[in-house]
Structure formats: C-alpha cells, structure tokens
Design a protein around this motif. Structure first.
Motif, PDB file in Angstrom:
ATOM      1  N   PHE A   1       0.830  -1.201   0.000  1.00 33.48           N
ATOM      2  CA  PHE A   1       0.000   0.000   0.000  1.00 33.48           C
ATOM      3  C   PHE A   1       0.865   1.252   0.000  1.00 33.48           C
ATOM      4  O   PHE A   1       0.498   2.265   0.572  1.00 33.48           O
ATOM      5  N   SER A   2       2.024   1.157  -0.650  1.00 37.32           N
ATOM      6  CA  SER A   2       2.946   2.282  -0.583  1.00 37.32           C
ATOM      7  C   SER A   2       2.368   3.531  -1.247  1.00 37.32           C
ATOM      8  O   SER A   2       2.741   4.638  -0.922  1.00 37.32           O
ATOM      9  N   LYS A   3       1.406   3.331  -2.156  1.00 40.30           N
ATOM     10  CA  LYS A   3       0.820   4.477  -2.832  1.00 40.30           C
ATOM     11  C   LYS A   3       0.060   5.360  -1.851  1.00 40.30           C
ATOM     12  O   LYS A   3      -0.066   6.548  -2.042  1.00 40.30           O
ATOM     13  N   ARG A   4      -0.488   4.752  -0.816  1.00 42.18           N
ATOM     14  CA  ARG A   4      -1.325   5.509   0.109  1.00 42.18           C
ATOM     15  C   ARG A   4      -0.514   6.197   1.192  1.00 42.18           C
ATOM     16  O   ARG A   4      -1.037   7.026   1.907  1.00 42.18           O
ATOM     17  N   LEU A   5       0.737   5.774   1.360  1.00 42.92           N
ATOM     18  CA  LEU A   5       1.540   6.354   2.436  1.00 42.92           C
ATOM     19  C   LEU A   5       1.641   7.865   2.241  1.00 42.92           C
ATOM     20  O   LEU A   5       1.661   8.330   1.116  1.00 42.92           O
TER      21      LEU A   5
ATOM     22  N   THR B   1      -0.529   7.795   4.699  1.00 45.64           N
ATOM     23  CA  THR B   1      -1.707   7.279   5.394  1.00 45.64           C
ATOM     24  C   THR B   1      -1.520   5.778   5.599  1.00 45.64           C
ATOM     25  O   THR B   1      -1.321   5.049   4.638  1.00 45.64           O
ATOM     26  N   ALA B   2      -1.596   5.346   6.841  1.00 44.40           N
ATOM     27  CA  ALA B   2      -1.356   3.930   7.116  1.00 44.40           C
ATOM     28  C   ALA B   2      -2.602   3.123   6.781  1.00 44.40           C
ATOM     29  O   ALA B   2      -3.718   3.587   6.976  1.00 44.40           O
ATOM     30  N   THR B   3      -2.411   1.935   6.224  1.00 45.46           N
ATOM     31  CA  THR B   3      -3.532   1.037   5.975  1.00 45.46           C
ATOM     32  C   THR B   3      -3.527  -0.056   7.045  1.00 45.46           C
ATOM     33  O   THR B   3      -4.426  -0.131   7.878  1.00 45.46           O
ATOM     34  N   PHE B   4      -2.501  -0.899   7.000  1.00 44.56           N
ATOM     35  CA  PHE B   4      -2.375  -1.923   8.033  1.00 44.56           C
ATOM     36  C   PHE B   4      -1.424  -1.491   9.148  1.00 44.56           C
ATOM     37  O   PHE B   4      -1.330  -2.157  10.169  1.00 44.56           O
ATOM     38  N   GLY B   5      -0.710  -0.397   8.920  1.00 43.80           N
ATOM     39  CA  GLY B   5       0.259   0.051   9.914  1.00 43.80           C
ATOM     40  C   GLY B   5      -0.357   0.818  11.066  1.00 43.80           C
ATOM     41  O   GLY B   5       0.302   1.628  11.714  1.00 43.80           O
ATOM     42  N   THR B   6      -1.641   0.596  11.281  1.00 43.48           N
ATOM     43  CA  THR B   6      -2.305   1.202  12.422  1.00 43.48           C
ATOM     44  C   THR B   6      -3.257   0.158  12.970  1.00 43.48           C
ATOM     45  O   THR B   6      -3.484  -0.857  12.340  1.00 43.48           O
ATOM     46  N   GLY B   7      -3.771   0.394  14.164  1.00 47.04           N
ATOM     47  CA  GLY B   7      -4.639  -0.609  14.768  1.00 47.04           C
ATOM     48  C   GLY B   7      -5.797  -0.974  13.858  1.00 47.04           C
ATOM     49  O   GLY B   7      -6.289  -0.143  13.110  1.00 47.04           O
TER      50      GLY B   7
END
Lengths: 265, 564
Positions: free
Chosen positions: B390-394, B396-402
């Motif tokens: 999901f590097s395109k969204r960074l 903004t975290a996708t799975f890198g948050t709760g």
C-alpha cells in the motif's frame, strides 16, 4: 539353554510360516520379559499362546506386528520372520508389515465412525477410495466375520451403537478387510459374554481356512476348543509347544500339566 | 479401661463440618453471581421501560431543580437517603429525576432533596402524573419532555387542536424518518461508491506522476482520460449531494412547539426527532410493546451523542466479528502446537519446560499482549505490509495502524495457551486402544492422528475454544492499543470491495462500557447505557458459548461409546 527348558514334539511336520528364532529375547528398558524363544508357527492353522498373567505371551504377540515399537525403551535380540522375511529388515517399513497382519485386541475398539467406515479404514489410508471396491470389501469382510446378516441394513450407522459381541466381530472384520496373511488375536473374548464368545470361536474355525491365526488366551477351554497347536509360556520362557491335544491330554512338562489342570496360574 | 464408645461422642459424624464449609463456599459463589446478574438485568432493562412522568412542585424559595426553583416534570430515576453534615448528622431523602431537555436545563438528571418538594396532606412529597406530556427522542440533546402546543408545517399551516396535533405528529415523524432513510442511503451507498472510485483514480494519477514525472504525466492520454472520469464523477457527486441536502433541509422545515414543564416554550425541528410517545397515557401492552421496540432499536442502531444515546449495533458487530476472527486464528495455532507437544515431541525436560511456560503465558497481564500486538503486529508487520502493498497511500497507514485483524491476532496470541492446554488434555484422553487399532490397520502416525485421534478429541478441543472465546470476548485493555475506537464510522464488513476490511478500526462492547462509564460528559445519562451494554456483552458471550457447547455436545454424542 533353550533346549533344556523348552519341550517340543520331536518332529514338526509342517512348513513354518512365522518363525521366532535365534533365541528371541525382549526387554522393556532393563526388565527382560522374553527369554530365548524359538518357535515355528504353521500356515493356516490356529496357534494358541497360553500361560499365567505376566508370562510374556501378549508381548510376543505384539512383537509379531511390531506394536511394541510404540513403547519407549524396548530392546530385542533374535529375529522373527514371516514367510521367510524378517520383520526387522531395515528395508521393510513397519506400515507395510502391519498391512500384512490383522490384529484384534482384548477390548473391542471400533473407531467412532460408521460400521462401513470402520471396515474400509485400512483401504482409505492406503488411498483406495473406489466405491465399488469398498462396497465389495465391506460385504466380504462382514460375511467373513459372520456379521453381514445382522448389520447389512445399517452399515452407515455408528459402530458404537452395536452390542459388545458385534463390536468385537466388527473389529475382526476390520482386521481382515485388507486380506492380511496373519491374524493376531489378543484375548479376543475376554470382554465378551459366553454367547458372544461362542460366536467368535466359531468364527475362528472358519477364519483359519484363509488366515494364519495366533491367539493369546487366558481361557484354557478356549485354547483347547479353537487351536491346532498350543504354546505354554511361564515367566517369559516357552515351556512347552505342541499339538493342542498333546498339551492338554498328555503334556510332557510338569509345569504345563499343573497349569492346564488348573493347579496353578 | 477405655469407654467402648469413646470415638462416637460427637453428635455429628466426622467430616460434616467440612461438608457445610464446602457447601457454603458454593453458596457464596452462586449468591455473588446471581446478585451481579440481577443488578445488571434490572438496571440494564429499566432503560427501555417507559417510566411515568410526574409534575413536581417545589416549595416556596426552593433552589433545587433544573431551573432554580421553578416547577418541573420528570421520571424518578433514583430514591435514596443521604447524610447531611450540618446540625449534627441527619438523614434526609433525595430523589434523582430524569428531566430530559438537556438543551434547556444543561443536564438530563437532577437531584432534589425531598424537603424542597411540596407535600400533600399526609406529609409525603406530592407527585402528580403530568397529563398529556410528550416525550420526544431526539438526535441531539437527548430526550425532550414537554406539553405539545402546536405543529408548524412547511406549508405555513399550524395545527393546535389536540387530536389533530397528535395524529399529525406521528405522521410527520414517519415521513421525516423516511426522508432520513432516503438521504442516508444516498450518502452511504451512492456517494460512498463514488468516493472510493475517485480515490482509486487519485491513486492512479499519483502513480502516473511518479512514473512519468509531473509534466509528462499531465499531457499523457491516460491522465487526461482519468481527469475526465474524475470530473464526471464530481458532477455526479454534486447532483447526489444536492439531492441529499434537499431531503435533509426538507426535514427541518416542519417543527413542533413544546411548552416545557418549567413554563418556557421551545421549537424542535423534525430533523432532530426520531420518535415520540406519551408516557403517561400508555397502557401496559403499549408499554411492553414500546419496551421491546426500544430493545430492538438499541441493538440495531448506531450510537449518537458521544455514544450516550442511540444504539450499539457497531459495537456488537465488532465484538462478534473480532471474536470469530480470533477463534479462526487461535484454533489451528493451538491445536497444531498441542499435537506436536503431545504426539511427536519426546517427553523430556525441554518439553516439560515448554509446557510450564505455556501454562504461565496464560497468566501474563493482557495489557502486555496489547503492547506486544502494537509493537509487533501493528508497527512491524503492518508497517511492512504498507511498505510492500500500500505504498501508494503512504503516509496514510492502511495496516500500519490498529485494526480488527491485529486486534484479533493479539487476542489469539493471548488465548493460545488455553487452547493448547485443553487440546493436550483431549489428545491424551483418546484411548490407547483406538490408536493401536489404527496403527494395526497399517495407518501411519499422522494418519492415525488425523483420522482417529483428532476427530475423537474434537469435543475437548472445543472446550478449549469455549474458554478462549469467553476470555477473548470480554477483554478490553489490549484492544485499546491495537484497534478499538470510541466511534467507528464504518463496519469491518460492508458492500464496498473487498467487503471484508481487516484493516478497519472497530467498536467493541467491552471498550464501549469503559468509554460510557468513564469518558462520557454526562455520567448520569450514560449509566443506564453502561448496564444495558454490559447486559448485551454478557448475552453475546453466552450466545457464542452456547453455540460452541451445542456443537461440542453434538460431537460428543457422535463419538460417545463404550470405548470412551
């Protein structure tokens, strides 16, 4: 040494199928339970192992299909051959050995599955799943175990819904499903009532036409009724081995005579 | 010479005292549980029952009540004695009233001493049922209590005649709720779909720019096509938004005028009203019907007003989905580990040490698992997944948050010892005869385990799962670190691709209880909700357990027999 303690008839007028040879010894850890056994078991006959509790007869029976391998710390010396092939041959897999040997246990132990699935278990684990073959094996095995007429209408019901005697005959049917060469029976009637016992004994008479049977029993009348040859064990030693009638009518060894006449054991 | 019966001098046979003692232990336990359940049931269910509203008159010069001494109306929420410190120690009675009208009074609950209330001839505080009082459930400011004066409709007409007013009131609420449904549908479904398409276009444009460079990208065919698509979507969005706004505005055009019990008049727009009832005019069947309707709304609606109003459906759903995910994760883990420990590992010192460690893991405080989940699952695993997929969204975290996946895995980790211990016991309880039978048929060890041992131990393994679920569903502390939120705008399961959103944050009943009880601005207003939510959490855990128990009993019946 074995020649001193074991009394056997001088001439064995048969081709041995199972041979326990080379002074077979067996230990559980440091406790020795079998001493210097040499024994030839004939093909398509019933051989009974008798003797008081703890004499090693069950251990010997379970050595034949290497069920004792499950126990840690066992040691053996000597050899057992079936049809000339050593069961300890490193090239022989235990699994393929056990496929040639059916076994019936003291306490009936059907799987918690349907009657049908109990019988075809040994085929399924070998990857044989063809419906027509399975059906055929089920009928043949159940007929062989004299159970077909009683359960043919409820093959897909749980095996645990049967009576004790039926369950034990189901276990016999399961043991012969794979067409083994040898059938080992470890006190097959000790958990059954007299009527069920009678049925199983009749069955053994029928089965010996097809299979080489080795039966361990505590019941001397049973040994006398069903077996062709009888081996008497005491404290891990083979005391006397002969034709059944000889053992019961005319034993050569005093200990054998004392045991079969009920004076000890 | 000793007496012949010296040993039986005591009247009671020996050991009876211990029997009493054990019985007492059980009795105390049952009492505590029954008491707890009774408190939760009473407080939780009373929230849904329509209470009678009383008009309360205060004595001359009283300063109590919602508007400093003026009369008011309310339902009695609590009656208790309190200790006054002045002039020695004196006990006095006080009442807590539910007065509603938070917009006018500041709070929904008010304490009034009984000596501030006008008394009747017999000297008891005088409560007269408020005739014709209307209770309005609102989206904002909680309930309103008052006497309806008039309804002002959008076409300029006013209805004041009481019977017509009532029927118009209910009709208008119904029509207004229909409009609410209509524009919610537009906003949630149609606009939601457009938003997700626009977002994917935005991401594709960004990728193009990264790939070709800003200037080259702007002039490329693909970029122009995307821009055109985006503009078309924007137009569509504008139309839908206008449609939704029209519906929304239309709701506000009708309003009802209420005279509050304290005298002043208020106007309440129908956009703010969700339901109305006349509590003092309801018969018992009416009240029962209302009670069940309220329960249904509580379990099926979204929360409002910082969770102190409305329903708790997202929390129920979140708890349910999280518990299921946890079970799916914990079962294979625990069972596989137990199979190795019991069936394959040689039973030596190391295995014993591993077993002791597993048992001790069950005693580690749950917050520690939460910290581990945050550090490992969220930051390490989730961070890597974002980098990779999901590097395109960074940034903004996708799975890198709760999120619900990480919360479920954290709880699975926490409950895995329970499953391991239960599975090990179930495996060792399978009779030896059955294994031997399978091996004698020529089965390999794995075939024996797979076809005979595992099915036969399934009931015991399920017992482990039941215990794990009970522990997991009621856990709160670790969840706060790995994905539970006070208010989640969307459910983890919905109609937008890929339907199951494992990365989403979610609501949880246990956390909801904590949030209501300790984080809400009006704790009196939140109290019934706390009990009702607790009741639901208990019911949910019971339902989950009962279904697992039913499954286990089914398996037990299937495998029951002489050999067990």
């Amino acid at each position: 040494m074995s020649q001193e303690t074991t009394t056997t008839s001088q001439k064995e007028d048969f081709e041995p199928f199972i041979q326990i040879k080379d002074d077979y010894n067996f230990w559980y850890g440091s406790a020795q339970v079998l001493f210097d056994l040499n024994l030839n078991i004939p093909k398509k006959q019933v051989t009974a192992f008798i003797g008081p509790s703890g004499c090693g007869k069950s251990t010997l029976l379970r050595s034949i299909n290497r069920m004792n391998d499950l126990i840690e710390g066992i040691v053996h010396k000597g050899d057992i051959t079936i049809g000339g092939q050593s069961i300890y041959d490193p090239a022989l897999e235990v699994i393929s050995l056990r496929k040639r040997i059916g076994m019936v246990f003291q306490k009936y132990n059907p799987f918690p599955k349907s009657i049908y699935e109990n019988i075809v278990f040994s085929l399924r684990i070998a990857g044989r799943n063809r419906r027509s073959e399975l059906d055929e094996v089920v009928e043949r095995s159940l007929r062989g175990a004299a159970l077909w007429d009683e359960v043919k209408d409820r093959l897909h019901e749980s095996a645990l819904s049967m009576s004790g005697g039926q369950m034990q005959r189901l276990c016999i049917a399961r043991a012969i499903a794979n067409s083994p060469e040898v059938l080992l029976m470890d006190e097959p009637c000790s958990a059954l009532d007299p009527i069920a016992t009678g049925k199983v004994e009749e069955l053994i008479h029928e089965l010996k036409k097809e299979y080489t049977i080795v039966i361990v029993t505590h019941n001397m009348q049973q040994a006398a009724r069903v077996s062709d040859r009888t081996a008497f064990f005491y404290l891990g030693k083979l005391i006397e081995y002969d034709i059944t009638d000889t053992i019961f009518m005319n034993p050569k060894n005093d200990q054998t005579e004392a045991y079969v006449s009920g004076r000890f054991g | 010479m000793p007496e012949p019966h010296a040993y039986s001098k005591s009247i009671r046979p020996k050991g009876e005292a211990l029997v009493w003692f054990t019985g007492m232990g059980l009795g105390v336990g049952i009492l505590l549980i029954a008491g707890l359940l009774a408190v939760i049931l009473k407080n939780g269910l009373s929230m849904f029952w329509p209470d009678t509203i009383y008009q309360v008159e205060l004595v001359e010069g009283a300063t109590a009540g919602p508007t400093n001494g003026k009369d008011f109306a309310g339902a009695i929420a609590l009656e208790r004695y309190k200790r006054l410190q002045e002039e020695g120690v004196r006990l006095t009675r006080e009442f807590q009233f539910f007065t509603g009208n938070k917009d006018a009074y500041g709070q929904m609950y008010h304490f009034v001493d009984s000596d501030q209330i006008l008394r009747d001839a017999s000297g008891k505080p005088r409560f007269t049922p408020a005739d014709g009082i209307l209770q309005l459930e609102r989206i904002e400011f909680g309930d309103a209590l008052g006497y309806p004066v008039a309804i002002d409709l959008a076409d300029g007409s006013s209805i004041t005649e009481p019977d017509a007013l009532r029927s118009t009131l209910f009709e208008t609420i119904e029509a207004s709720n229909e409009r609410l449904k209509a524009y919610t549908k537009i906003e949630r479904q149609q606009i939601g779909r457009i938003n997700s398409r626009m977002e994917s276009i935005r991401l594709e444009q960004r990728a193009l720019r990264d790939e070709l460079g800003a200037a080259a990208a702007e002039s490329s065919d693909r970029m122009q096509k995307l821009t055109a698509q985006r503009e078309a979507l924007q137009l569509k969005y504008n139309d839908l938004a206008a449609e939704a706004r029209a519906l929304r505005d239309r709701r506000a055009e009708d309003s009802v005028r209420l005279r509050l019990p304290s005298g002043e008049e208020r106007r309440i727009g129908f956009d703010n009203i969700t339901q109305a009832h006349f509590p003092n005019e309801m018969s018992l069947p009416d009240k029962v019907g209302f009670f069940f309707r309220q329960i249904w709304r509580f379990v099926s609606e979204d929360p409002r007003e910082a969770n102190t109003e409305g329903g708790i459906f997202p929390a129920i759903f979140g708890t349910f989905v999280m518990t299921l995910l946890m079970s799916i994760a914990v079962m294979p883990f625990g069972v596989v580990a137990a199979i190795y420990l019991r069936e394959y590992a040689s039973q030596g010192v190391i295995v014993r040490a591993v077993r002791i460690s597993v048992n001790n893991l069950a005693g580690v405080p749950s917050i520690v698992y939460g910290v581990f989940g945050l550090g490992f699952f969220v930051y390490v695993l989730g961070g890597s997944i974002d980098e990779l997929f999901f590097s395109k969204r960074l940034p903004t975290a996708t799975f890198g948050t709760g999120g619900i996946l990480w919360a479920s895995l954290t709880l699975a980790l926490m409950t895995v010892p329970v499953v391991i211990v239960a599975t090990e016991e179930a495996l060792s309880a399978v009779p030896r005869g059955m294994r031997e039978a399978a091996l004698a048929c020529g089965a390999s060890k794995w075939q024996t385990i797979q076809r005979i041992v595992l099915p036969a131990s399934a009931p015991g393994i399920l017992t482990g799962l039941i215990l794990a679920m009970a522990r997991g569903a009621g856990e709160v502390a670790p969840l706060m670190l790995v994905g539970v939120v006070k208010l989640a705008p969307t459910l983890p399961l919905d109609g937008a691709f890929p339907f199951f959103h494992l990365d989403r944050k979610f609501m949880h009943l246990g956390f909801h209880i904590y949030d209501l009880a300790f984080q809400s601005p009006d704790s009196d207003a939140a109290k019934p909700m706390v009990f009702a939510t607790t009741l639901l959490l208990i019911v949910l855990v019971i339902v989950l357990n009962l279904s697992a128990i039913t499954l286990r009993n089914h398996l037990r019946r299937k495998y029951k027999g002489d050999t067990f």
